[in-house]
Design an enzyme around this catalytic site. Sequence first.
Site, PDB file in Angstrom:
ATOM      1  N   THR A  34       1.803  -1.555 -12.853  1.00  0.00           N
ATOM      2  CA  THR A  34       2.956  -0.612 -13.045  1.00  0.00           C
ATOM      3  C   THR A  34       3.979  -0.458 -12.063  1.00  0.00           C
ATOM      4  O   THR A  34       5.004   0.145 -12.541  1.00  0.00           O
ATOM      5  CB  THR A  34       2.076   0.727 -13.319  1.00  0.00           C
ATOM      6  OG1 THR A  34       1.787   1.054 -12.147  1.00  0.00           O
ATOM      7  CG2 THR A  34       1.146   0.830 -14.317  1.00  0.00           C
ATOM      8  N   ARG A  59       1.498   0.178  -4.002  1.00  0.00           N
ATOM      9  CA  ARG A  59       2.022  -0.098  -5.254  1.00  0.00           C
ATOM     10  C   ARG A  59       0.857  -0.732  -6.529  1.00  0.00           C
ATOM     11  O   ARG A  59       0.723  -1.721  -6.189  1.00  0.00           O
ATOM     12  CB  ARG A  59       3.550  -0.385  -5.771  1.00  0.00           C
ATOM     13  CG  ARG A  59       3.742  -1.750  -4.994  1.00  0.00           C
ATOM     14  CD  ARG A  59       5.025  -2.315  -5.290  1.00  0.00           C
ATOM     15  NE  ARG A  59       5.336  -3.676  -4.882  1.00  0.00           N
ATOM     16  CZ  ARG A  59       6.340  -4.141  -5.554  1.00  0.00           C
ATOM     17  NH1 ARG A  59       7.466  -3.586  -5.885  1.00  0.00           N
ATOM     18  NH2 ARG A  59       6.299  -5.501  -5.377  1.00  0.00           N
ATOM     19  N   ASP A 113       0.621  -8.840   3.125  1.00  0.00           N
ATOM     20  CA  ASP A 113      -0.066 -10.091   3.199  1.00  0.00           C
ATOM     21  C   ASP A 113       0.186 -11.125   4.272  1.00  0.00           C
ATOM     22  O   ASP A 113      -0.638 -11.713   4.690  1.00  0.00           O
ATOM     23  CB  ASP A 113       0.027 -10.791   1.554  1.00  0.00           C
ATOM     24  CG  ASP A 113      -0.976 -10.420   0.501  1.00  0.00           C
ATOM     25  OD1 ASP A 113      -1.628  -9.205   1.005  1.00  0.00           O
ATOM     26  OD2 ASP A 113      -0.595 -10.402  -0.819  1.00  0.00           O
ATOM     27  N   ASP A 150       5.036 -11.135  -0.009  1.00  0.00           N
ATOM     28  CA  ASP A 150       4.548  -9.941   0.191  1.00  0.00           C
ATOM     29  C   ASP A 150       4.269  -9.404   1.738  1.00  0.00           C
ATOM     30  O   ASP A 150       3.659 -10.292   2.556  1.00  0.00           O
ATOM     31  CB  ASP A 150       2.825  -9.663  -0.471  1.00  0.00           C
ATOM     32  CG  ASP A 150       2.395  -8.543  -0.414  1.00  0.00           C
ATOM     33  OD1 ASP A 150       2.006  -8.306  -1.511  1.00  0.00           O
ATOM     34  OD2 ASP A 150       1.972  -7.942   0.755  1.00  0.00           O
TER      35      ASP A 150
END
Length: 214
Positions: A113, A109, A208, A205
């Site tokens: 945005t 993603r 990550d 995340d």
Amino acid sequence: MNHKVLPNVTVVDHPLIQHKLTIMRDKETSIAGFRRLLREIAHLLCYEVTRDLELEMIPIETPMQQMEAPTIKGKKLVFASILRAGNGLLEGMLDLVPAARVAHIGIYRDHETLQPVEYYFKAPSNLEDRLVIVVDPMLATANSATAAIDKLKERGANKIRFLCLLAAPEGVERFTHAHPDVPIFTAAIDDHLNDKGYIVPGLGDAGDRMYGTK
Ligand code: PRP
Ligand code: URA
């Protein structure tokens, strides 16, 4: 006991899953620990998402005698991993169903945005004849999962389930609206999405934390 928050949404709240998820959420948990726990939770979630698969009887011969024994009916399952973090769940799913076929769907993603950017798609043929279980640990805005399932449906998939670790209520709502025919299985539904599209309290995340790419 598992519970349904909506007709199509199952929260798999087995104590082992909840315990392991707590360790994953902890920001002090190492990359190796995070990856191992995701794989272990995938085993437990896989057990639930496949619980109602249909069986058929086949004749076999044990060392003692012939018998009719149960086996999973139909064509091999497809596990569809949304890259990158989906691969953490995929590995655990394949431990339990090693003969499953695998689809890889490259989507990330855009951080500004929050719209999905597709960069790869490779899936087995005959999707219309197979149960497809889409895996991604995080359902946040649901933009990625919705786009992945749009693509699978374009390629003929018509029996789809979505499996994740953590969902945001906003994502669950969007997903169930976009794909009401696709049941969701998740280990938890958290409180909310923050203004950057992260699940809160969440675990950060997932990609990550799995791959050490911050
Ligand atoms: C994460 C996650 C999902 C997506 C969820 O991937 O693994 O695919 O975000 O967010 P959404 O529901 O708002 O779409 P990310 O985009 O960070 O890509 P990566 O796995 O390549 O790091
Ligand atoms: N993707 C992640 O990896 N984490 C979130 O909290 C939201 C999207």
